[in-house]
Design a protein around this motif. Structure first.
Motif, PDB file in Angstrom:
ATOM      1  N   TYR A   1       0.858  -1.191   0.000  1.00  0.00           N
ATOM      2  CA  TYR A   1       0.000   0.000   0.000  1.00  0.00           C
ATOM      3  C   TYR A   1       0.890   1.234   0.000  1.00  0.00           C
ATOM      4  CZ  TYR A   1      -3.395   3.504   1.479  1.00  0.00           C
ATOM      5  OH  TYR A   1      -4.190   4.627   1.542  1.00  0.00           O
ATOM      6  N   VAL A   2       0.616   2.173  -0.893  1.00  0.00           N
ATOM      7  CA  VAL A   2       1.429   3.384  -1.016  1.00  0.00           C
ATOM      8  C   VAL A   2       0.537   4.612  -0.848  1.00  0.00           C
ATOM      9  CG1 VAL A   2       2.971   4.730  -2.493  1.00  0.00           C
ATOM     10  CG2 VAL A   2       3.056   2.226  -2.558  1.00  0.00           C
ATOM     11  N   ASP A   3       0.970   5.532   0.014  1.00  0.00           N
ATOM     12  CA  ASP A   3       0.167   6.724   0.282  1.00  0.00           C
ATOM     13  C   ASP A   3       1.067   7.825   0.832  1.00  0.00           C
ATOM     14  OD1 ASP A   3      -2.061   8.336   0.470  1.00  0.00           O
ATOM     15  OD2 ASP A   3      -3.160   7.031   1.851  1.00  0.00           O
ATOM     16  N   GLY A   4       0.523   9.020   0.925  1.00  0.00           N
ATOM     17  CA  GLY A   4       1.212  10.127   1.567  1.00  0.00           C
ATOM     18  C   GLY A   4       0.771  10.249   3.017  1.00  0.00           C
TER      19      GLY A   4
ATOM     20  N   ILE B   1      -8.168   1.073   6.346  1.00  0.00           N
ATOM     21  CA  ILE B   1      -8.539  -0.315   6.059  1.00  0.00           C
ATOM     22  C   ILE B   1      -7.506  -0.959   5.137  1.00  0.00           C
ATOM     23  CG2 ILE B   1     -10.221  -1.788   4.877  1.00  0.00           C
ATOM     24  CD1 ILE B   1     -12.400   0.182   5.899  1.00  0.00           C
ATOM     25  N   LEU B   2      -7.171  -0.278   4.047  1.00  0.00           N
ATOM     26  CA  LEU B   2      -6.195  -0.839   3.105  1.00  0.00           C
ATOM     27  C   LEU B   2      -4.829  -1.001   3.758  1.00  0.00           C
ATOM     28  CD1 LEU B   2      -6.996   0.894  -0.323  1.00  0.00           C
ATOM     29  CD2 LEU B   2      -7.848  -1.265   0.600  1.00  0.00           C
ATOM     30  N   ALA B   3      -4.421  -0.012   4.548  1.00  0.00           N
ATOM     31  CA  ALA B   3      -3.110  -0.086   5.204  1.00  0.00           C
ATOM     32  C   ALA B   3      -3.044  -1.261   6.176  1.00  0.00           C
ATOM     33  CB  ALA B   3      -2.813   1.220   5.926  1.00  0.00           C
ATOM     34  N   LYS B   4      -4.106  -1.470   6.937  1.00  0.00           N
ATOM     35  CA  LYS B   4      -4.118  -2.532   7.945  1.00  0.00           C
ATOM     36  C   LYS B   4      -4.132  -3.925   7.325  1.00  0.00           C
ATOM     37  CE  LYS B   4      -4.061  -0.547  12.047  1.00  0.00           C
ATOM     38  NZ  LYS B   4      -3.038  -0.879  13.071  1.00  0.00           N
ATOM     39  N   PHE B   5      -4.617  -4.037   6.095  1.00  0.00           N
ATOM     40  CA  PHE B   5      -4.672  -5.343   5.437  1.00  0.00           C
ATOM     41  C   PHE B   5      -3.543  -5.527   4.428  1.00  0.00           C
ATOM     42  CE2 PHE B   5      -8.973  -5.153   7.129  1.00  0.00           C
ATOM     43  CZ  PHE B   5      -9.157  -6.450   7.574  1.00  0.00           C
ATOM     44  N   SER B   6      -2.486  -4.732   4.570  1.00  0.00           N
ATOM     45  CA  SER B   6      -1.356  -4.808   3.643  1.00  0.00           C
ATOM     46  C   SER B   6      -0.138  -5.442   4.303  1.00  0.00           C
ATOM     47  CB  SER B   6      -0.986  -3.404   3.148  1.00  0.00           C
ATOM     48  OG  SER B   6      -2.039  -2.847   2.382  1.00  0.00           O
ATOM     49  N   LYS B   7       0.594  -6.225   3.521  1.00  0.00           N
ATOM     50  CA  LYS B   7       1.840  -6.812   4.016  1.00  0.00           C
ATOM     51  C   LYS B   7       2.881  -5.732   4.280  1.00  0.00           C
ATOM     52  CE  LYS B   7       1.440 -11.157   1.404  1.00  0.00           C
ATOM     53  NZ  LYS B   7       2.068 -11.957   0.314  1.00  0.00           N
ATOM     54  N   GLU B   8       2.879  -4.705   3.429  1.00  0.00           N
ATOM     55  CA  GLU B   8       3.849  -3.622   3.571  1.00  0.00           C
ATOM     56  C   GLU B   8       3.185  -2.302   3.203  1.00  0.00           C
ATOM     57  OE1 GLU B   8       8.419  -2.396   2.278  1.00  0.00           O
ATOM     58  OE2 GLU B   8       7.364  -3.962   1.166  1.00  0.00           O
ATOM     59  N   VAL B   9       3.546  -1.258   3.941  1.00  0.00           N
ATOM     60  CA  VAL B   9       3.010   0.081   3.703  1.00  0.00           C
ATOM     61  C   VAL B   9       4.173   1.023   3.419  1.00  0.00           C
ATOM     62  CG1 VAL B   9       1.739   2.021   4.694  1.00  0.00           C
ATOM     63  CG2 VAL B   9       1.019  -0.329   5.202  1.00  0.00           C
ATOM     64  N   ILE B  10       4.096   1.729   2.301  1.00  0.00           N
ATOM     65  CA  ILE B  10       5.101   2.728   1.945  1.00  0.00           C
ATOM     66  C   ILE B  10       4.450   4.103   2.050  1.00  0.00           C
ATOM     67  CG2 ILE B  10       6.641   3.613   0.150  1.00  0.00           C
ATOM     68  CD1 ILE B  10       7.499   0.905   1.170  1.00  0.00           C
ATOM     69  N   ILE B  11       5.002   4.950   2.904  1.00  0.00           N
ATOM     70  CA  ILE B  11       4.500   6.317   3.059  1.00  0.00           C
ATOM     71  C   ILE B  11       5.518   7.263   2.426  1.00  0.00           C
ATOM     72  CG2 ILE B  11       3.862   8.124   4.693  1.00  0.00           C
ATOM     73  CD1 ILE B  11       1.871   5.810   4.598  1.00  0.00           C
ATOM     74  N   ILE B  12       5.053   8.089   1.496  1.00  0.00           N
ATOM     75  CA  ILE B  12       5.948   8.997   0.775  1.00  0.00           C
ATOM     76  C   ILE B  12       5.607  10.445   1.142  1.00  0.00           C
ATOM     77  CG2 ILE B  12       6.602   7.479  -1.120  1.00  0.00           C
ATOM     78  CD1 ILE B  12       4.299   8.498  -2.776  1.00  0.00           C
ATOM     79  N   VAL B  13       6.609  11.147   1.684  1.00  0.00           N
ATOM     80  CA  VAL B  13       6.409  12.527   2.147  1.00  0.00           C
ATOM     81  C   VAL B  13       7.657  13.352   1.858  1.00  0.00           C
ATOM     82  CG1 VAL B  13       4.810  11.908   4.014  1.00  0.00           C
ATOM     83  CG2 VAL B  13       7.271  11.960   4.465  1.00  0.00           C
ATOM     84  N   ASP B  14       7.500  14.670   1.871  1.00  0.00           N
ATOM     85  CA  ASP B  14       8.685  15.524   1.802  1.00  0.00           C
ATOM     86  C   ASP B  14       9.157  15.819   3.216  1.00  0.00           C
ATOM     87  OD1 ASP B  14       8.212  18.888   2.119  1.00  0.00           O
ATOM     88  OD2 ASP B  14       6.513  17.541   2.274  1.00  0.00           O
TER      89      ASP B  14
END
Length: 224
Positions: free
Chosen positions: A80-83, A106-119
């Motif tokens: 899951y990828v999000d800001g 919901i999507l983040a909690k059911f994901s094997k890996e979460v990538i958060i992209i921020v400045d």
């Protein structure tokens, strides 16, 4: 955030996607750059399926020829990828200023890996400087707001053109100004969820996450 940094982050995150993954698509301007970069990789031969956290992300993904599947068809999301609006070095964060916090969580909690992209401006010592989005039921929402105020949580309903914004799950968003920076994110989450009418909050934590921080010199820092 500088648009070039968002673009760089989108490209970086898209390179982490592998063939045959089920990918969760976040919501917001930074997530949009990821979706566009992912589309380019698909045009080069990458094969994936995706689940979108909002109609905006869904429409952008379809426009960019990303295959969207029904969440009912999957047991787990690979990536899951999000800001984020704020994030600290413990990988605790505030999200939801795009009004899609419930679906995102919901999507983040059911994901094997979460990538958060921020400045780098989104990285803080302690979260809580920005308002905290809290999703409320439309039923008795004014009473719920009053109950929150009695607990010391003061906020305003999010509006657009003087009308209350309704989320895709038919709820309202109350943006709370926290009186203190957050020391114990779990306790704060439990306090808020104990109020009848509170559906979810923009507090994200305890995720299998990696934080990618884009910098003005076009380099990246990674918190794992």
């Amino acid at each position: 955030m500088n648009d070039q940094i968002k673009k760089n982050l989108g490209i970086y995150a898209s390179k982490l996607v592998k063939d045959n993954m089920i990918v969760g698509l976040g919501t917001g301007s930074t997530a949009n750059h990821f979706i566009q970069s992912l589309s380019k990789r698909i045009s080069e031969g990458l094969k994936i399926n995706a689940i979108a956290s909002s109609k905006d992300s869904l429409n952008l993904a379809k426009k960019n020829n990303i295959n969207i599947i029904d969440p009912k068809e999957v047991d787990i999301i690979d990536l899951y990828v999000d800001g984020a609006d704020e994030v600290d070095k413990k990988k605790q964060m505030i999200k939801g200023h795009g009004a899609a916090l419930l679906n995102e969580k919901i999507l983040a909690k059911f994901s094997k890996e979460v990538i958060i992209i921020v400045d780098e401006t989104k990285l803080v010592d302690k979260i809580g400087k920005k308002t905290l989005p809290v999703e409320l039921t439309t039923f008795c929402h004014v009473l719920t707001k009053k109950l929150l105020e009695k607990k010391g949580f003061i906020g305003e309903f999010r509006k657009e053109k003087e009308k209350l914004i309704i989320t895709e799950n038919n709820n309202y968003i109350l943006d709370i100004q926290l009186s203190n920076l957050v020391d114990n994110i779990y306790d704060l989450q439990m306090q808020l969820l104990s109020i009848p009418g509170v559906i979810e909050t923009g507090l994200f934590y305890d995720l299998p996450s990696k934080i990618i921080i884009g910098k003005t010199d076009n380099t990246f820092d990674v918190i794992e």
